[in-house]
Write a protein that holds these residues in place. Structure first.
Motif, PDB file in Angstrom:
ATOM      1  N   THR A   1       0.837  -1.204   0.000  1.00 21.44           N
ATOM      2  CA  THR A   1       0.000   0.000   0.000  1.00 21.44           C
ATOM      3  C   THR A   1       0.873   1.256   0.000  1.00 21.44           C
ATOM      4  O   THR A   1       0.563   2.231  -0.700  1.00 21.44           O
TER       5      THR A   1
ATOM      6  N   ALA B   1       1.938   1.786  -3.363  1.00 17.19           N
ATOM      7  CA  ALA B   1       0.845   2.333  -4.177  1.00 17.19           C
ATOM      8  C   ALA B   1       0.702   3.837  -3.956  1.00 17.19           C
ATOM      9  O   ALA B   1       0.396   4.585  -4.892  1.00 17.19           O
TER      10      ALA B   1
ATOM     11  N   VAL C   1     -10.574   6.388  -3.132  1.00 16.32           N
ATOM     12  CA  VAL C   1      -9.906   5.412  -2.262  1.00 16.32           C
ATOM     13  C   VAL C   1      -9.931   5.805  -0.788  1.00 16.32           C
ATOM     14  O   VAL C   1      -9.458   5.055   0.060  1.00 16.32           O
TER      15      VAL C   1
ATOM     16  N   CYS D   1      -6.197   7.874 -13.859  1.00 16.65           N
ATOM     17  CA  CYS D   1      -6.349   6.454 -13.530  1.00 16.65           C
ATOM     18  C   CYS D   1      -4.970   5.839 -13.384  1.00 16.65           C
ATOM     19  O   CYS D   1      -4.216   5.791 -14.343  1.00 16.65           O
TER      20      CYS D   1
ATOM     21  N   ASP E   1      -2.396   2.634 -11.721  1.00 14.78           N
ATOM     22  CA  ASP E   1      -2.402   1.186 -11.481  1.00 14.78           C
ATOM     23  C   ASP E   1      -2.916   0.729 -10.119  1.00 14.78           C
ATOM     24  O   ASP E   1      -3.676  -0.222 -10.026  1.00 14.78           O
ATOM     25  N   ALA E   2      -2.472   1.427  -9.083  1.00 11.42           N
ATOM     26  CA  ALA E   2      -2.576   0.828  -7.754  1.00 11.42           C
ATOM     27  C   ALA E   2      -3.810   1.276  -6.978  1.00 11.42           C
ATOM     28  O   ALA E   2      -3.873   1.177  -5.766  1.00 11.42           O
ATOM     29  N   MET E   3      -4.837   1.749  -7.698  1.00 11.22           N
ATOM     30  CA  MET E   3      -6.073   2.247  -7.091  1.00 11.22           C
ATOM     31  C   MET E   3      -6.689   1.246  -6.101  1.00 11.22           C
ATOM     32  O   MET E   3      -7.037   1.609  -4.979  1.00 11.22           O
ATOM     33  N   ASP E   4      -6.804  -0.002  -6.527  1.00  7.28           N
ATOM     34  CA  ASP E   4      -7.437  -1.022  -5.679  1.00  7.28           C
ATOM     35  C   ASP E   4      -6.639  -1.253  -4.407  1.00  7.28           C
ATOM     36  O   ASP E   4      -7.206  -1.432  -3.325  1.00  7.28           O
ATOM     37  N   MET E   5      -5.328  -1.274  -4.579  1.00  8.34           N
ATOM     38  CA  MET E   5      -4.451  -1.478  -3.424  1.00  8.34           C
ATOM     39  C   MET E   5      -4.676  -0.390  -2.380  1.00  8.34           C
ATOM     40  O   MET E   5      -4.748  -0.659  -1.180  1.00  8.34           O
TER      41      MET E   5
ATOM     42  N   LYS F   1      -7.413   1.414  -1.975  1.00  8.11           N
ATOM     43  CA  LYS F   1      -8.772   1.294  -1.425  1.00  8.11           C
ATOM     44  C   LYS F   1      -8.796   0.285  -0.277  1.00  8.11           C
ATOM     45  O   LYS F   1      -9.443   0.499   0.740  1.00  8.11           O
ATOM     46  N   ILE F   2      -8.084  -0.808  -0.465  1.00 12.44           N
ATOM     47  CA  ILE F   2      -8.027  -1.838   0.581  1.00 12.44           C
ATOM     48  C   ILE F   2      -7.124  -1.393   1.735  1.00 12.44           C
ATOM     49  O   ILE F   2      -7.414  -1.618   2.895  1.00 12.44           O
TER      50      ILE F   2
END
Lengths: 389, 389
Positions: A277, A280, A326, A344, A346-350, A352-353
């Motif tokens: 994270t 990210a 995020v 946008c 790459d690491a958007m999802d990372m 968010k979590i």
């Protein structure tokens, strides 16, 4: 009961040129100088109430509601240094009360997000030292007080000042010249903003003190950092702050954070504070700066995975817009639009979590005496309870 | 059809003192020397068939079944250097066939796990250069050939030798002294084993060449590494190999891998190749060594998240036992028990998710001519098809 009490708040500071490595562990004397930004106590703070009384039979210290063992602690070391200063005043003026002989009660609390791994000890020692100095009516300026706080926690020396603060490494064996000084007050560059991104992590694998000494003892890159690179960066960073040159400030901040983590990685066994994270966040910031064609955003990481972002007030809507997808929605400090549709990375999802909490803050002043006391009403001098607040 | 053909296999090599930074990008001249272990071609290999014929009308090159564009490529640069060497022989002995004027067909394949990010170009260029040198009957030793391979891919210079190999950085502008030499043959220390842990990752964010030049241009720690630290480590590592001192070999290997990633992190923008699974591998290895009270296991990471572990054959059952819970079962090379019940480290789950493939290998020999050809049966000199194999 005859007693005197004072309450003070003190800020956290987030280093932009990092302190890492002690030349003297006992006195917290660093291998290199450092610079930080003091964050507003409106957002993150330590608050400490101190009281002395001839009727107290022992020194007591409550931290976040828990009674602590003061014996052999760095807290009592700081108290005793200040008692000696008070004793000098009392010796010079026999009319003064002999507070230096009275026992002390200390209650300290902070409002940092749990497990944030933020500089809680920095704020805590600054609040302790500042409140006692006021209680004892000591004639010591912030730089002199910073020496006392430093003995408790190195980076707390910088929390004695607001705004932009340097901690000079110093050369003397006894640490007398290892002190904090003001680089610039809040008023000089008041539009600096900070966003703390709390990133959940397992237990901290390596303590700061242990980690620093591992780096000093094993990193073959470390000498280049503390002997040559940081001294150069100190003056570059002071220049950037004085010129209010955010681009230079940001680039130096990111480079120095990365280099601190680089010498951690170069230690044996390696010290790895950044996780996926954190990585990210780094990607996000470089993507953001590239997208907008200017260095408007900086990251810095202390001894853990949490990030602190720096940016100027005029860019804060842009920063929060791009991060909105995020961040925990309830925590965004003001209304912002969605970021631009082409934005946008790459690491958007990372992110968010990984981001569990945020704190939006700004550059702020140093320690201050406040009215609110942590002592319960009456004259028992015990911590206020939740129902009494 | 009049034609001559040769097929050769060449190994990968995994650096233990890392090559990172070019002093000349065109010639692949490095800023510092490096050392590697050559892995057995039984496990990972490039295989290359080359043929020349006066009847070929153009140079052609198939890589893993795909026809490549040779124009302006580093492959044709290597071919042309070898053609010049052949031309010298032909000029001296008019009885020789004029192979240097004939067009060439090259077919190259490798058997590396997809997306392993392993040193495929190292093996590929070594196989190309070696096979053509045999085809042309050149009187060049492995060190001389390493210079030619180096022009294609820096680290391929080390794949010209088996065993333990140094690539000397050299000082000359033209690169004539930037060559590979043998530190020790396979037979000197044959019980070295390697386990490649393939860790899934997104696309590689920064190419090696781009990353190296970013580090050379921006890392303020980098000069200390290439000017002072690596020269010292080179002789320490050569000593460790000559003495078959695994503990020193392993510690130097880990420190050098970490330092390479440290200078990547110290670059601007930072280069981050290690991910949370890589970090988990590092934790595992240090935990393993601490558990067994000796440095029996080492990790190294190239420009990506994949790990290569080194250990001795006598410890391989112990290593595989402890890793058994996290490795793809079908890939474990021989029967091993479960690890000891007290063996339990934090990042077990991370490894289980993150490791997608493994290759068990060992130190092995350099390039060799083989019988098998990649050309289809008959004299068409096109790639063999799957059904023809």
């Amino acid at each position: 009961m005859e007693a005197l009490a004072v309450t003070a708040v003190a800020p956290v500071n987030i280093a932009v040129i990092k302190y890492w490595g002690k030349r003297n562990v006992e006195l917290n004397l660093p291998t290199n100088s450092s610079i930080s930004v003091t964050l507003s106590t409106d957002d993150l703070r330590a608050i400490t109430s101190v009281a002395v009384s001839p009727q107290f039979s022992e020194d007591l210290f409550w931290l976040n509601g828990e009674l602590q063992n003061l014996i052999g602690s760095k807290h009592i070391n700081c108290v005793n240094i200040l008692r000696k200063e008070r004793a000098l005043l009392e010796a010079a003026d026999p009319g003064l009360k002999k507070l230096s002989n009275w026992k002390i009660r200390i209650i300290s609390e902070n409002n940092f997000p749990t497990a944030a791994g933020l500089a809680s000890s920095a704020a805590g020692y600054a609040a302790l030292v500042f409140s006692i100095s006021k209680l004892f009516e000591l004639d010591l300026n912030q730089t002199e007080l910073s020496k006392v706080a430093r003995v408790g926690s190195g980076s707390s020396s910088r929390s004695l000042f607001g705004g932009y603060v340097a901690w000079q490494a110093g050369n003397l064996e006894n640490g007398d010249d290892s002190v904090a000084v003001e680089v610039a007050p809040v008023s000089h560059w008041p539009n600096m903003r900070a966003l703390v991104l709390v990133i959940s992590a397992g237990k901290k694998s390596v303590s700061s003190t242990g980690g620093m000494q591992r780096t000093v003892g094993t990193s073959t890159l470390f000498p280049a950092r503390h002997l040559k690179i940081v001294p150069e960066r100190m003056s570059q960073m002071e220049d950037a702050i004085r010129a209010k040159d955010f681009g230079s400030f940001a680039k130096l901040t990111m480079c120095d954070s990365n280099q601190f983590h680089a010498v951690c990685l170069d230690s044996y066994p390696p010290i790895l504070y950044l996780n996926d994270t954190s990585r990210a966040v780094i990607s996000f910031v470089h993507y953001f700066n590239e997208y907008y064609g200017a260095v408007k955003l900086a990251y810095t990481f202390d001894a853990g995975p949490n990030a602190v972002l720096y940016f100027l007030e005029e860019d804060s809507a842009q920063v929060l817009s791009c991060l909105k997808p995020v961040l925990p929605a309830a925590k965004i400090p003001f209304e912002v639009d969605e970021g631009p549709s082409g934005f946008c990375f790459d690491a958007m999802d990372m992110l968010k979590i990984g981001i569990t909490d945020i704190v939006y803050s700004r550059v702020g002043p140093g320690p201050e005496v406040v009215e609110t006391s942590l002592f319960a009403p009456g004259d028992k001098f015990v911590p206020i309870t939740a129902t009494q607040r």
